[in-house]
Each structure stands twice: as structure tokens, then as C-alpha cells.
Design a protein around this motif. Sequence first.
Motif, short mmCIF file in Angstrom:
data_model
loop_
_atom_site.label_atom_id
_atom_site.label_comp_id
_atom_site.label_asym_id
_atom_site.label_seq_id
_atom_site.Cartn_x
_atom_site.Cartn_y
_atom_site.Cartn_z
N GLY A 142 -4.79 -12.54 5.64
CA GLY A 142 -5.88 -12.02 6.45
C GLY A 142 -5.66 -10.62 6.97
N LEU A 143 -4.46 -10.05 6.78
CA LEU A 143 -4.16 -8.71 7.28
C LEU A 143 -4.52 -7.65 6.24
CD1 LEU A 143 -0.67 -9.29 8.95
CD2 LEU A 143 -2.87 -8.99 10.10
N PRO A 144 -4.97 -6.48 6.68
CA PRO A 144 -5.20 -5.38 5.74
C PRO A 144 -3.88 -4.90 5.11
CG PRO A 144 -6.32 -4.99 7.82
CD PRO A 144 -5.42 -6.15 8.03
N LEU A 145 -3.94 -4.42 3.89
CA LEU A 145 -2.74 -3.93 3.21
C LEU A 145 -2.08 -2.80 4.00
CD1 LEU A 145 -3.89 -3.94 -0.53
CD2 LEU A 145 -2.11 -5.36 0.50
N GLU A 146 -2.89 -1.97 4.66
CA GLU A 146 -2.32 -0.85 5.42
C GLU A 146 -1.47 -1.36 6.60
OE1 GLU A 146 -2.26 2.44 5.09
OE2 GLU A 146 -3.19 2.25 3.11
N VAL A 147 -1.93 -2.44 7.22
CA VAL A 147 -1.15 -3.00 8.33
C VAL A 147 0.17 -3.55 7.82
CG1 VAL A 147 -1.10 -4.83 10.09
CG2 VAL A 147 -3.19 -3.51 9.69
N ILE A 148 0.15 -4.25 6.69
CA ILE A 148 1.38 -4.80 6.13
C ILE A 148 2.32 -3.69 5.69
CG2 ILE A 148 2.32 -6.23 4.27
CD1 ILE A 148 -0.28 -7.82 4.29
N SER A 195 6.10 -0.21 0.39
CA SER A 195 5.10 0.51 -0.39
C SER A 195 3.82 -0.31 -0.52
CB SER A 195 5.66 0.80 -1.79
OG SER A 195 5.82 -0.42 -2.52
N PRO A 196 2.71 0.32 -0.85
CA PRO A 196 1.46 -0.44 -1.05
C PRO A 196 1.60 -1.50 -2.13
CG PRO A 196 0.98 1.89 -0.79
CD PRO A 196 2.48 1.78 -0.88
N GLN A 197 2.37 -1.20 -3.19
CA GLN A 197 2.56 -2.20 -4.24
C GLN A 197 3.31 -3.42 -3.70
OE1 GLN A 197 3.29 1.04 -4.48
NE2 GLN A 197 1.62 1.71 -5.85
N PHE A 217 -0.59 -11.24 -2.01
CA PHE A 217 -1.35 -11.95 -3.03
C PHE A 217 -0.53 -12.80 -4.00
CE2 PHE A 217 -4.13 -8.29 -1.98
CZ PHE A 217 -5.25 -9.00 -1.56
N ASN A 218 0.80 -12.70 -4.00
CA ASN A 218 1.58 -13.40 -5.02
C ASN A 218 1.53 -14.92 -4.88
OD1 ASN A 218 2.30 -11.11 -6.34
ND2 ASN A 218 4.52 -11.42 -6.17
N THR A 219 1.48 -15.43 -3.67
CA THR A 219 1.43 -16.89 -3.46
C THR A 219 -0.03 -17.31 -3.37
OG1 THR A 219 3.54 -16.87 -2.28
CG2 THR A 219 2.13 -18.79 -1.97
N ILE A 220 -0.46 -18.10 -4.35
CA ILE A 220 -1.87 -18.50 -4.38
C ILE A 220 -2.08 -19.90 -3.79
CG2 ILE A 220 -2.36 -17.03 -6.37
CD1 ILE A 220 -2.17 -19.53 -8.12
N GLU A 221 -1.00 -20.66 -3.58
CA GLU A 221 -1.14 -21.99 -2.99
C GLU A 221 -1.45 -21.88 -1.50
OE1 GLU A 221 1.95 -22.19 -6.31
OE2 GLU A 221 1.60 -20.96 -4.53
#
Length: 463
Positions: A419-425, A432-434, A441-445
Amino acid sequence: MGLTSLSFFVTFLTLFVHGYSTSQQWPNECQLDQLNALEPSQIIKSEGGRIEVWDHHAPQLRCSGFAFERFVIEPQGLYLPTFLNAGKLTFVVHGHGLMGRVIPGCAETFMDSPVFGQGQGQGQGQGQGQSHGFQDMHQKVEHLRCGDTIATPPGVAQWFYNNGNEPLILVAAADIANNLNQLDRNLRPFLLAGNNPQGQQWLQGRQQQKQNNIFNGFAPEILAQAFKIPVETAQKLQNQQVNRGNIVKVQGQFGVIRPPLRQGQGGQQPQEEGNGLEETLCTMRCTENLDDPSSADVYKPSLGYISTLNSYNLPILRFLRLSALRGSIHNNAMVLPQWNVNANAALYVTNGKAHIQMVNDNGQRVFDQEISQGQLLVVPQGFAVVKRATSQQFQWIEFKSNDNAQINTLAGRTSVMRGLPLEVISNGYQISPQEARRVKFNTIETTLTQSSGPMGYGLPREA
């Protein structure tokens, strides 16, 4: 104006002194910098089984507000009617049997009347027909099986009977911190029959002595007048010369009135369907089975399942302010890191082993051990916890101190990180953004995942 100011000052002073005295009475009550898996501290032996009691004065149990017990009832063993000063949830770990409750003010809806109709047909008077027809009448009796979770309000007398060939094992969590308990923070069982020769060792400040049933404290003559029975019979109600305990052996057939089990259900009690219009405590359902994977909230054949029980599917829990979670996962399956949003939890292992890590509000790992069958672990509100099965199957039951307990996860599709924006993380962890995208997004469960390797043991090193 002066009188108003004086009243305000007195009120403020009273609240301040009350708060100060409370803090002095329980200085830093929740000392949870190091948690441990707990074992029973007292074993109460009886003729037909035993009761194992955890020390609810231990810091983690005292903070959670739970008192915890385990009942082992041997075949033909009868746990005699007892009521508590707090609401509780009971879980059937092993075996099957019968259970009855006596709710104050409710009618006896189970009755045996083989000749009542015949008596009426022959023109007998109503009173005569009842006296000869009704062999017995009592409140509801239920069949119990593994996975049943039973809600019991305070002051409601309850009994159990083992009609199987194996021990009937139950675990129960009573919420002694709930406002339904108007006494102190002690579990106080009130015995209607039987006794406890070992006494209530967990009651601090009381001289240890044999615990008798309620009738023992009355004069036999008073009981004789109240029940309209001979004094000799009244003395027998007091169990003064009997030390069989609170679980006794039944001699011969146990002939209570109960409905037969449906054929083809393997001894399973058919589930009652609620209509959402339960009006009184007398008619509310109190039992729900959590061992049926087809009713699970989370289910993956390769990993396991998780079922929850709250006030939405068992409305009586709204009154008790309690809920439960049942989990069963396979070897190397992991429950994603999560925390309880609005409840404390008492986690009891019913089968297998798991490695559990838990982190407190200071970012410290306060638990990092393998926990096994029969052990109890408290999971305080807000503490993040992760579970990984280390045996072929790991099964547990959690009792929670809120009728609609909620969790939040750290990883996964519905997690706080998602739920957090990528910029916050990216800025918060200086990655890095990557990397931030992979974290997000890597964990889909959502709840259960496969663990690729063992979790490390030991506390993290300080920088």
C-alpha cells in the motif's frame, strides 16, 4: 465560578491519583522484552482425568489478559458442572464426547417423554401425565468432535463427558481482563459438584486448602429446605467425604437425552445454520467447527489452510469479545509476517512443530525458537510474527481478545508495503527504485507462501 473550578480540580486530582495508583500497582505490566513458550504450572489430578493450568501471573499471560487450561478427560470421564468469572473459548484438540451448558433463565428443551402422549390420550390430568411421563428434561446437549470451538459466557455452568475410547483433550482460554469479569485478575472456577483436593494454587495471598463445591458452604438444613429433600441427601450434595476431584468416572451407561448423529457423517455433528435473528442467549449457537478445510478462509493444497472464527459467523462472540483462528500448514510452508491490529493472542500448538520469530515495538527479536505440540505462546498486540513449519504438519489454535480481531501483513499482495508508494519505500530504506519495486511486488501471496530455507536462529547482532 469558584465552585466549578474547585469541582474540576477535585475531579482532575481524583483521576490523577487513580492513574498513579494503577501505575504503581502494575508498574510496566507488559514486560515483553523476552518471550518464552509456556508449559503448565499446576496439574490437578482427578479420578477420571486431569486439569493442567498455566500460570496466568507470568508476565506475558498477565499482559494478554488470558488464563489458559488444558483438560484431559479419560473414557467414561465426566467433567462436573463448573462456571467461571470470565468468558472463555474452548477448543477440542482430540477425541469426541458430549457437552452441556446451563444458561440461567433458559428452559429445558431436551426431554424424554415416552408415555406423556399416551397418558394424555387416556384422559389423565395434566399434572399426572407429566409426573409419570417425563423421565428427565434438561437444557441442550451437544455432540463434540475434533476442531469444535465452544463459546461460554461467564456464570454459565458447563460439563463434558467422554463417550469415546480415547482421551478427550480440550484447551480453554478465559479472558480475565475483559469487563465481563467483575472480580480481580484471577481465574475463579466455581464448582457445582466434586472438589479440588489440591486447591487453587494460582490464587496469591490465599491460604492453600482444598477447594470444595458451592453447596459445601451452606448448612445442610438450608439445602434440605431449598430443595425439599432429606438432610442426608443434602449432605451428599456437599461431597464432604469424597475426594474424586472434578472429573469423575461414570459407572454404567450415561443416559442423557441427546439427538442421534446423522448416518454417513462419520460421527460428525451436523452444523446448525444461523439465520442472523438469534434473539436471546438461550437460542444462540455456541459451537463452530474449524477443522473443515472446505470452510477455510485461506486454502492452498500444497501449503495448508487457515480458518477464522469471529462474531460474524458466531454472533455470541460479540458478547464475549473473543475470536479464534485455526491454522494447519505443511512442512516448509510459511505464514507471512503479520501483526494483530486490535487484539492480543494466545497461540497453542495442537500438532507438530514450527519455528517462530517475533519482533516487539523496539525492533528487537523477542522470540526466536522452535515451538512444539502442547506449548503455549502469547502474541501481544502489534508484535510482528512469522511462522514456518518444521515438521510434516504444523497445527495450532489462536484465541484472540477481540470479537473481530484483525491482522495486517508486512509482505504480500494485501500488505502494508504493497500500500505504500514506491517513492516512500525507496527513500525510507535508501534503496533503488528497482529494489523498491521488488520489495513491493515480488510476493504475490496474501497469507501463506513456500519457504525456501530455514530461518536463522539467535538474536540479531547490535551494530
